[in-house]
Design an enzyme around this catalytic site. Structure first.
Site, mmCIF file in Angstrom:
data_model
loop_
_atom_site.group_PDB
_atom_site.id
_atom_site.type_symbol
_atom_site.label_atom_id
_atom_site.label_comp_id
_atom_site.label_asym_id
_atom_site.label_seq_id
_atom_site.Cartn_x
_atom_site.Cartn_y
_atom_site.Cartn_z
ATOM 1 N N ASP A 280 -46.743 -52.933 55.885
ATOM 2 C CA ASP A 280 -45.415 -52.605 56.407
ATOM 3 C C ASP A 280 -44.448 -52.621 55.234
ATOM 4 O OD1 ASP A 280 -46.477 -52.550 58.935
ATOM 5 O OD2 ASP A 280 -45.849 -54.574 59.446
ATOM 6 N N ASP A 438 -47.003 -48.631 70.562
ATOM 7 C CA ASP A 438 -46.459 -49.989 70.492
ATOM 8 C C ASP A 438 -46.123 -50.489 71.903
ATOM 9 O OD1 ASP A 438 -46.397 -50.213 67.609
ATOM 10 O OD2 ASP A 438 -44.727 -48.808 67.638
#
Length: 583
Positions: A280, A438
């Protein structure tokens, strides 16, 4: 290697990819019914013997060819790009890394006079290496959006894998090959895994068996490489196959086997489960680009200064994970660099630098959508994706934009072709498009209490609920949407996704294991590969997800960044559990 139908006819009837080079047409247009061997009137092959360190690269402008360039340069060779047909004919060594859809590639080659030159070069037995689509184009025709005529140099028809019996298509990952004859460039690789990513394949037959140098099994035995004299072509990607792939390239470029290192004997026998390292990436409060990791998507430390959690530099970490044995590296851009002109996006530089020394697949996600920069310049999602591919990405991951596209598709039942998912898969093939989901768990007492697909959960909810549905979110998990993960997965597969990255907000950063209920639900609902993500905290979590679900890969971040669980330990554990992995 999959794309929606293209109209038949000559190049003038096609809407070309924005990446295709704007070369002026040379010679007449190719006649799809006329063999190229009958149309050579003014071309001759003449290689220059003074450029032994130069490799000629035929890049027709689609997909990630930077990785091939980087691999060739890494091995100490210079590159000359083909600009016109005579550059092909004067090459000492020609590498053709085909990417994308068969029909579009043939249109470009024919429109610019390259098809004739390729046929002449190969028929003269000049050193040639075709990669992926560069192998398929040598055959007579393809069923992809067709039939579409190929170069016709090798007997056979390119057809799609049959997914009707549950086979996951595209064929994505590290698989074993079986050597059928000596080819020189494939020495020492039997028993090793190489990287495939394709939806179409060619089968062996009596007509082409003399060409076949290796096969691969994926639901059926298909051709993984061909060889005749100095002509070589492979269905897999050597530039993405780590040291094994570099060895293949080195043998082709050097011709002398004494210059290649001996590889250890491997035990590969089938498609391996993949272990993926995820990074990330975002700017910290000082403006530096760092790798971070969230706890249920929260990336701040929540201590005195509430700073963004800094776990290292992206290029350095990616390089280390490659050395550690990661099968893929995935970058997730969680900062919206919306004020930058497209060419200056920081993630582009991360990709360019990483791809110079990392020879496994690279995926990038975050911000793959239409946007307008600070100068008022508008960019389409296709332009954004194209720049990422040119900078070294093999796959792009779409999140929020895919949710909105799926909602619209479910509401109307119409594929508009305008969503980022549809546009990118049409140009680059569905194997290049990952959809990142998600979801968060929403408990209910009964399936009748939910509008969306529910699953009976292994662990009951806080009020003893035995069922849950999984609500999809957008904007980094901050906004829930009226669509379930099951419904989203089914829709995006129809819209052109080639793979699903399945996260779970409830499990993210908890280290208690993957959400097996969710992964089982989604991996059984679709015929494309599913990557399990969120929750890994121990090596046992990886074997659990592979044994209990149909996941093709498992992804982790924090446990790798913090060195709590090394990638090598994960793979050693999986091998002990009888799960095939690349070693």
């Amino acid at each position: 290697m999959e794309a929606p139908p293209l109209s038949s006819g000559v190049a003038s009837n096609l809407r070309p990819s924005p990446l295709l080079p704007r070369l002026s047409p040379i010679g007449r247009l190719w006649n799809p019914r006329e063999p190229c061997s009958k149309s050579k009137k003014h071309l001759s092959v003449h290689a220059s013997l003074s450029q032994d360190s130069t490799v000629t690269l035929l890049d027709y402008g689609a997909g990630n060819v930077r990785s091939v360039r980087n691999a060739i340069r890494y091995l100490g060779f210079d590159i000359k790009d083909v600009q016109k047909p005579k550059d092909i004919l004067s090459a000492n060594r020609l590498v053709f890394p085909g990417v994308g859809a068969f029909a579009a590639a043939m249109e470009v080659l024919n429109h610019n006079g390259m098809a004739e030159a390729l046929c002449m070069y190969i028929e003269k037995d000049r050193p040639f290496l075709g990669i992926c689509l560069g192998l398929q184009l040598l055959f007579e025709s393809s069923e992809e959006n067709g039939p579409v005529k190929g170069l016709g140099l090798v007997p056979g028809v390119v057809g799609r894998f049959d997914s009707s019996s549950g086979l996951r298509v595209p064929h994505i990952g590290w698989n074993a090959v079986q050597i059928t004859k000596d080819s020189g460039i494939l020495d020492d690789i039997e028993g090793q895994h190489v990287y495939f990513v394709h939806s179409y394949r060619v089968l062996s037959s009596d007509a082409n068996k003399d060409w076949v140098s290796s096969t691969c099994n994926y639901g059926e035995s298909f051709i993984s490489s061909i060889t005749r004299g100095n002509i070589h072509a492979v269905q897999f990607h050597p530039e993405k196959s780590g040291d094994i792939g570099l060895s293949i390239l080195r043998r082709f470029l050097n011709t002398s086997s004494s210059k290649t290192k001996k590889l250890a004997c491997g035990k590969a026998s089938k498609l391996a489960k993949r272990v993926i390292a995820c990074l990330d990436v975002r700017t910290n409060d000082k403006g530096d680009l760092v790798v971070t990791k969230g706890d249920q998507y929260d990336v701040r430390e929540h201590r005195d200064r509430d700073e963004v959690r800094n776990l290292g530099k992206p290029v350095e970490l990616a390089g280390q994970y490659y050395k550690d044995g990661a099968d893929e590296v995935s970058f997730l851009n969680i900062t919206g660099f919306r004020d930058f002109p497209l060419g200056d996006l920081p993630m582009l530089q991360v990709l360019r630098c990483t791809s110079e020394n990392v020879f496994v697949p690279l995926t990038v996600g975050g911000g793959i959508r239409d946007f307008t920069d600070g100068n008022g310049r508008h960019y389409s999602s296709l332009e954004v994706a194209s720049e990422y591919f040119r900078s070294g990405a093999d796959k792009i991951s779409i999140g929020s934009d895919a949710v909105f596209a799926a909602e619209e598709y479910i509401r109307t039942g119409v594929k508009t072709g305008k969503s980022s998912l549809e546009q990118i898969s049409r140009v680059y093939g569905n194997q290049a498009v990952v959809v990142s989901i998600d979801p968060r768990r929403m408990y209910v007492r009964s399936p009748d209490d939910a509008e969306f697909k529910t699953v009976k959960v292994t662990t009951p909810g806080p009020l003893g609920e035995e069922y849950a549905w999984y609500q999809c979110t957008v904007n980094g998990g901050r906004e829930g949407r009226p669509i379930g993960a099951y419904e989203l997965a089914k829709a995006v597969e129809e819209l052109g996704a080639g793979e699903i990255l399945l996260n779970c907000i409830d499990c993210d950063g908890q280290g208690q294991g993957f959400d097996i209920d969710l992964i089982k639900l989604i991996s059984e609902a679709v015929t494309i590969p599913v990557i399990a993500s969120s929750g890994a905290g121990a090596v046992e979590h990886f074997s659990e997800v592979f044994k209990k679900t149909s996941a093709s890969a498992a992804l982790a971040a924090g446990i790798f960044h913090r060195k709590e669980v090394p990638i090598l330990s994960v793979k050693e554990h999986l091998l002990r559990e009888g799960i095939e992995v690349r070693t």
